[in-house]
Design an enzyme around this catalytic site. Sequence first.
Site, mmCIF file in Angstrom:
data_model
loop_
_atom_site.group_PDB
_atom_site.id
_atom_site.type_symbol
_atom_site.label_atom_id
_atom_site.label_comp_id
_atom_site.label_asym_id
_atom_site.label_seq_id
_atom_site.Cartn_x
_atom_site.Cartn_y
_atom_site.Cartn_z
ATOM 1 N N GLY A 126 -2.627 6.979 1.727
ATOM 2 C CA GLY A 126 -3.056 5.572 1.716
ATOM 3 C C GLY A 126 -2.881 4.999 0.321
ATOM 4 O O GLY A 126 -3.669 4.164 -0.132
ATOM 5 N N GLN B 66 -5.346 -1.316 -1.168
ATOM 6 C CA GLN B 66 -5.989 -2.000 -2.307
ATOM 7 C C GLN B 66 -6.448 -0.995 -3.368
ATOM 8 O O GLN B 66 -6.133 -1.143 -4.549
ATOM 9 C CB GLN B 66 -7.195 -2.812 -1.813
ATOM 10 C CG GLN B 66 -7.811 -3.667 -2.923
ATOM 11 C CD GLN B 66 -9.265 -4.050 -2.658
ATOM 12 O OE1 GLN B 66 -9.915 -3.544 -1.749
ATOM 13 N NE2 GLN B 66 -9.775 -4.961 -3.464
ATOM 14 N N ASP C 90 1.988 7.050 2.175
ATOM 15 C CA ASP C 90 1.463 5.992 3.045
ATOM 16 C C ASP C 90 2.395 5.863 4.233
ATOM 17 O O ASP C 90 3.443 6.533 4.275
ATOM 18 C CB ASP C 90 1.391 4.653 2.265
ATOM 19 C CG ASP C 90 0.270 3.759 2.767
ATOM 20 O OD1 ASP C 90 0.232 3.497 3.992
ATOM 21 O OD2 ASP C 90 -0.572 3.325 1.963
ATOM 22 N N TYR D 188 -16.560 0.597 11.948
ATOM 23 C CA TYR D 188 -16.245 1.108 10.618
ATOM 24 C C TYR D 188 -17.438 1.881 10.046
ATOM 25 O O TYR D 188 -17.300 3.002 9.546
ATOM 26 C CB TYR D 188 -15.893 -0.084 9.714
ATOM 27 C CG TYR D 188 -15.576 0.250 8.288
ATOM 28 C CD1 TYR D 188 -14.423 0.949 7.950
ATOM 29 C CD2 TYR D 188 -16.420 -0.179 7.255
ATOM 30 C CE1 TYR D 188 -14.133 1.227 6.618
ATOM 31 C CE2 TYR D 188 -16.126 0.089 5.932
ATOM 32 C CZ TYR D 188 -14.984 0.797 5.621
ATOM 33 O OH TYR D 188 -14.694 1.056 4.308
ATOM 34 N N ILE E 208 -14.920 -4.084 -3.059
ATOM 35 C CA ILE E 208 -14.134 -3.845 -4.277
ATOM 36 C C ILE E 208 -13.241 -5.057 -4.549
ATOM 37 O O ILE E 208 -12.497 -5.498 -3.674
ATOM 38 C CB ILE E 208 -13.260 -2.570 -4.135
ATOM 39 C CG1 ILE E 208 -14.117 -1.357 -3.742
ATOM 40 C CG2 ILE E 208 -12.491 -2.301 -5.432
ATOM 41 C CD1 ILE E 208 -15.110 -0.905 -4.770
HETATM 42 N N1 SER Z 1 -15.066 -3.604 1.803
HETATM 43 C C1 SER Z 1 -15.341 -2.982 3.078
HETATM 44 C C2 SER Z 1 -15.269 -3.952 4.183
HETATM 45 O O1 SER Z 1 -15.559 -5.100 3.943
HETATM 46 C C3 SER Z 1 -16.697 -2.345 3.063
HETATM 47 O O2 SER Z 1 -16.584 -1.042 2.595
HETATM 48 O O3 SER Z 1 -14.992 -3.591 5.274
#
Ligand code: SER
Length: 316
Positions: A9, A13, A35, A143, A173
């Site tokens: 990966g 980002q 990737d 997720y 991030i």
């Molecule tokens: N930045 C991620 C998201 O928004 C959270 O870990 O899914």
Amino acid sequence: MNEVILVIGACGQIGTELTQKLRTIYGNENVIASDIKEGNAELMSSGTFEFVDATSKESVLNIIEKHKVTQVYLMAAMLSATAEKHPIKGWDLNMNSLLIVLELAKDKYINKVFWPSSIATFGATSPKIDTPQKTIMEPLTVYGISKVSGELWCNYYHEKYGVDVRSIRYPGIISWKTKPGGGTTDYAVDIYFKAIEEKKYECFLSEDTMLPMMYMNDAINATIQLMQADESKIKQRMAYNLAAMSFTPKEVALSIKEHIPDFEITYNPDFRQAIADTWPKIIDDTEARNDWGWEHKFDLSLMTKEMLKNISENNK
Ligand code: SER
């Protein structure tokens, strides 16, 4: 021992900047980027790149054997907003890729693994302010479910097989080199680009939605610091809470206005609001600070300065 690192990966980002930083530390020839798609010119020209399907054990093992890889950073994942649209695909990617790497570590093909977790492991029933390292974790997104399950697997492989797997619960991030895709915290990246390009931004979260965030430089430093820490310092084999700052869309807009006074923000919350509403506002990361010496450098005003400067220079 001479480490050979595989980043799976590497074109995402975090992967893009992590790979470059690892190459400056371990040598370009010792960090393999991989990737399912090619990355930016800097990444592609600075070292070896391999196409790897993170959900195929054969594909991952081939590259590990070919380059005599000793450590894997598994950065491939489907983020929160996209995974809500493709739940089974999100689960399959996030979970199968992790189990493949953990099995290869158990079978001693590699000796160390980094796998990122997230603030998304927390849910509506977790404390929202100063969310502790250990607390209720009942995530309400695919997720989040994949990340909390992944943490349990990491802990299991460590306890049962002695696998050296290390993890961080990343906040949102923020970076300017490679944009994130499909996350709930993505607004905090887009807002800077739109501020430079159009002087206005329509935000998909409401003005007072506070979330934990971090500038990329801090996230990369934390990741490498954790991976390089002496094993005796790693007391947590779920993932470590990690924090730098927390802010709302209104606050980031105000910090941009200090540099671009005519910047305007409007709000039009969509389905991502419901995701953000279940996540913590402020994370307590005392354990990361005590166990392996984590310290952040960037607060909101310093990050805003860096983001605006770098995006403008890059746009020229
Ligand atoms: N930045 C991620 C998201 O928004 C959270 O870990 O899914």
